[in-house]
Design a protein around this motif. Structure first.
Motif, PDB file in Angstrom:
ATOM      1  N   GLY A  76       0.838  -1.190   0.000  1.00  0.00           N
ATOM      2  CA  GLY A  76       0.000   0.000   0.000  1.00  0.00           C
ATOM      3  C   GLY A  76       0.871   1.237   0.000  1.00  0.00           C
ATOM      4  N   VAL A  77       0.447   2.242  -0.771  1.00  0.00           N
ATOM      5  CA  VAL A  77       1.180   3.502  -0.799  1.00  0.00           C
ATOM      6  C   VAL A  77       0.197   4.631  -0.543  1.00  0.00           C
ATOM      7  N   SER A  78       0.457   5.398   0.485  1.00  0.00           N
ATOM      8  CA  SER A  78      -0.380   6.561   0.760  1.00  0.00           C
ATOM      9  C   SER A  78       0.422   7.816   0.452  1.00  0.00           C
TER      10      SER A  78
ATOM     11  N   ARG B  15      -2.398  11.169   5.979  1.00  0.00           N
ATOM     12  CA  ARG B  15      -3.770  10.769   6.285  1.00  0.00           C
ATOM     13  C   ARG B  15      -3.967   9.284   6.003  1.00  0.00           C
ATOM     14  N   ASN B  16      -3.055   8.715   5.186  1.00  0.00           N
ATOM     15  CA  ASN B  16      -2.978   7.265   5.018  1.00  0.00           C
ATOM     16  C   ASN B  16      -4.274   6.657   4.484  1.00  0.00           C
TER      17      ASN B  16
ATOM     18  N   THR C 260      -0.600   1.036   6.387  1.00  0.00           N
ATOM     19  CA  THR C 260      -0.023   0.511   7.636  1.00  0.00           C
ATOM     20  C   THR C 260      -0.650  -0.805   8.070  1.00  0.00           C
ATOM     21  N   CYS C 261      -1.472  -1.392   7.208  1.00  0.00           N
ATOM     22  CA  CYS C 261      -1.889  -2.776   7.506  1.00  0.00           C
ATOM     23  C   CYS C 261      -1.686  -3.646   6.271  1.00  0.00           C
ATOM     24  N   LYS C 262      -0.601  -3.355   5.547  1.00  0.00           N
ATOM     25  CA  LYS C 262      -0.228  -4.182   4.394  1.00  0.00           C
ATOM     26  C   LYS C 262       1.101  -4.883   4.714  1.00  0.00           C
ATOM     27  N   ASP C 263       1.477  -5.826   3.846  1.00  0.00           N
ATOM     28  CA  ASP C 263       2.770  -6.481   4.043  1.00  0.00           C
ATOM     29  C   ASP C 263       3.898  -5.463   3.942  1.00  0.00           C
ATOM     30  N   ILE C 264       3.776  -4.602   2.929  1.00  0.00           N
ATOM     31  CA  ILE C 264       4.733  -3.506   2.797  1.00  0.00           C
ATOM     32  C   ILE C 264       3.925  -2.239   2.591  1.00  0.00           C
ATOM     33  N   GLY C 265       4.194  -1.240   3.406  1.00  0.00           N
ATOM     34  CA  GLY C 265       3.439   0.003   3.278  1.00  0.00           C
ATOM     35  C   GLY C 265       4.367   1.191   3.144  1.00  0.00           C
ATOM     36  N   VAL C 266       3.969   2.147   2.318  1.00  0.00           N
ATOM     37  CA  VAL C 266       4.723   3.384   2.183  1.00  0.00           C
ATOM     38  C   VAL C 266       3.779   4.534   2.507  1.00  0.00           C
ATOM     39  N   VAL C 267       4.202   5.379   3.421  1.00  0.00           N
ATOM     40  CA  VAL C 267       3.436   6.585   3.706  1.00  0.00           C
ATOM     41  C   VAL C 267       4.343   7.775   3.408  1.00  0.00           C
ATOM     42  N   CYS C 268       3.872   8.639   2.520  1.00  0.00           N
ATOM     43  CA  CYS C 268       4.665   9.800   2.166  1.00  0.00           C
ATOM     44  C   CYS C 268       4.441  10.888   3.214  1.00  0.00           C
ATOM     45  N   VAL C 269       5.533  11.426   3.709  1.00  0.00           N
ATOM     46  CA  VAL C 269       5.466  12.512   4.685  1.00  0.00           C
ATOM     47  C   VAL C 269       6.332  13.661   4.156  1.00  0.00           C
ATOM     48  N   ASP C 270       6.255  14.801   4.850  1.00  0.00           N
ATOM     49  CA  ASP C 270       6.989  15.969   4.367  1.00  0.00           C
ATOM     50  C   ASP C 270       8.468  15.677   4.156  1.00  0.00           C
ATOM     51  N   SER C 271       9.049  14.912   5.085  1.00  0.00           N
ATOM     52  CA  SER C 271      10.490  14.728   5.043  1.00  0.00           C
ATOM     53  C   SER C 271      10.911  13.517   4.223  1.00  0.00           C
ATOM     54  N   GLY C 272       9.957  12.823   3.592  1.00  0.00           N
ATOM     55  CA  GLY C 272      10.365  11.676   2.789  1.00  0.00           C
ATOM     56  C   GLY C 272       9.297  10.602   2.753  1.00  0.00           C
TER      57      GLY C 272
ATOM     58  N   GLU D  67       5.394  -2.317  11.170  1.00  0.00           N
ATOM     59  CA  GLU D  67       6.440  -1.705  11.988  1.00  0.00           C
ATOM     60  C   GLU D  67       7.387  -0.966  11.068  1.00  0.00           C
ATOM     61  N   LEU D  68       7.809   0.215  11.516  1.00  0.00           N
ATOM     62  CA  LEU D  68       8.647   1.066  10.667  1.00  0.00           C
ATOM     63  C   LEU D  68       9.975   0.380  10.370  1.00  0.00           C
ATOM     64  N   LEU D  69      10.272   0.255   9.094  1.00  0.00           N
ATOM     65  CA  LEU D  69      11.541  -0.320   8.678  1.00  0.00           C
ATOM     66  C   LEU D  69      12.581   0.783   8.547  1.00  0.00           C
ATOM     67  N   VAL D  70      12.232   1.820   7.779  1.00  0.00           N
ATOM     68  CA  VAL D  70      13.165   2.906   7.546  1.00  0.00           C
ATOM     69  C   VAL D  70      12.402   4.075   6.937  1.00  0.00           C
ATOM     70  N   GLN D  71      12.936   5.257   7.141  1.00  0.00           N
ATOM     71  CA  GLN D  71      12.415   6.401   6.404  1.00  0.00           C
ATOM     72  C   GLN D  71      13.507   6.881   5.458  1.00  0.00           C
ATOM     73  N   VAL D  72      13.169   7.046   4.191  1.00  0.00           N
ATOM     74  CA  VAL D  72      14.158   7.479   3.205  1.00  0.00           C
ATOM     75  C   VAL D  72      13.687   8.766   2.537  1.00  0.00           C
ATOM     76  N   ALA D  73      14.612   9.399   1.832  1.00  0.00           N
ATOM     77  CA  ALA D  73      14.337  10.734   1.299  1.00  0.00           C
ATOM     78  C   ALA D  73      13.868  10.717  -0.149  1.00  0.00           C
ATOM     79  N   THR D  74      14.257   9.698  -0.910  1.00  0.00           N
ATOM     80  CA  THR D  74      13.945   9.747  -2.339  1.00  0.00           C
ATOM     81  C   THR D  74      13.129   8.531  -2.777  1.00  0.00           C
ATOM     82  N   GLU D  75      12.437   8.733  -3.888  1.00  0.00           N
ATOM     83  CA  GLU D  75      11.606   7.671  -4.443  1.00  0.00           C
ATOM     84  C   GLU D  75      12.463   6.482  -4.875  1.00  0.00           C
ATOM     85  N   ALA D  76      13.643   6.784  -5.438  1.00  0.00           N
ATOM     86  CA  ALA D  76      14.518   5.703  -5.908  1.00  0.00           C
ATOM     87  C   ALA D  76      14.910   4.794  -4.752  1.00  0.00           C
ATOM     88  N   GLU D  77      15.167   5.419  -3.578  1.00  0.00           N
ATOM     89  CA  GLU D  77      15.527   4.605  -2.409  1.00  0.00           C
ATOM     90  C   GLU D  77      14.343   3.739  -1.979  1.00  0.00           C
TER      91      GLU D  77
END
Lengths: 111, 150
Positions: free
Chosen positions: B12-14, B18-19, B24-36, B53-63
């Motif tokens: 899931g990608v939000s 506001r998600n 946050t209830c998928k196998d892999i979830g991405v939530v876009c926030v101001d900082s990445g 559970e949060l794996l990592v927050q990254v800055a770019t789409e490529a990451e």
């Protein structure tokens, strides 16, 4: 007076296929039948304007891809119970090249 | 697309916190926030309901794309058949996954490369090949409209 111009090689059109020639009158579909005869018709079905060049060619007829109207390649007449007429243009094959009559395609004013 | 996984893999990608996509209830979830982009894994919303559970927050789409490919490949290589990511995560631990996907960039690159191998067969597009060679045969064979009307 007819003015035959070279359009393409016969081999540029697949058997039982068609290619389109752009003209001032709109697109003209040039068909090649399984027997290597060549016919030129307006590329619009009289029913709803379907692209006849994308239809299936069988014998000397083509079936419109939109609503299965069958159009005779020789006369342009809709076959069976359907009534309609597609404009046809002179076409011939000479030494493996397809010739169309330019005087009909270029100078004729749209009806 | 096309790669086999031990069990189904939902993503899931939000686009904002506001998600709405319920990432946050998928196998892999991405939530876009101001900082990445927050990438979190191990959610479920079926028989078990689990928050990711949060794996990592990254800055770019490529990451983001790289991390998801790497996690997916790690899951493909290590999880038992029929283990969803959250079950696999319970066995190996989130830290074990983080070590390989987040901290060890060489490992991440290697995982991504192996994931690409699993994908290259499925990304074969026969129409692209056909179009590269035969596009001309679908164009008008001649253009008499360019000729001046007499």
């Amino acid at each position: 007076m007819s003015d035959w111009i070279d359009i393409a090689a016969l081999s540029d059109i697949p058997r039982r296929g068609a290619r389109v020639v752009k003209t001032h009158l709109g697109c003209v579909a040039v068909f090649r039948t399984g027997a290597d005869d060549v016919f030129a018709l307006n590329n619009a079905c009289p029913h709803k304007g379907g692209p006849l060049s994308e239809g299936i060619v069988h014998g000397n007829a083509v079936t419109c891809p939109l609503h299965n109207w069958v159009i005779s390649l020789e006369t342009g007449q809709a076959q069976g119970a359907d009534e309609g007429q597609v404009a046809t243009y002179p076409a011939q094959v000479k030494e493996g090249r397809i010739l169309l009559d330019k005087s009909v395609l270029v100078s004729r004013t749209p009806a | 697309m096309g790669s086999w996984t031990p069990h189904k893999l939902k993503l899931g990608v939000s686009g904002c916190p506001r998600n709405c996509a319920e990432a946050t209830c998928k196998d892999i979830g991405v939530v876009c926030v101001d900082s990445g982009y927050q990438i979190s894994i191990g959610g479920a919303a079926g028989m078990d309901v689990r928050e990711t559970e949060l794996l990592v927050q990254v800055a770019t789409e490529a990451e983001v794309i790289d991390v998801i490919k790497a996690v997916t490949q790690l899951y493909r290589e290590n999880a038992r058949y029929l283990d969803r990511i959250y079950k696999w995560m319970n066995k190996v631990g989130l830290d074990w996954i983080k070590e390989r996907v987040v901290d060890d960039l060489a490992e991440r690159t290697a995982l991504v490369a192996r994931f690409e191998v699993s994908q290259d067969i499925y990304r074969h597009d026969p129409w692209a090949e056909h179009a590269a060679k035969q596009a001309q045969s679908y164009r008008p064979v001649a253009d008499l409209a360019l000729e001046a009307a007499e």
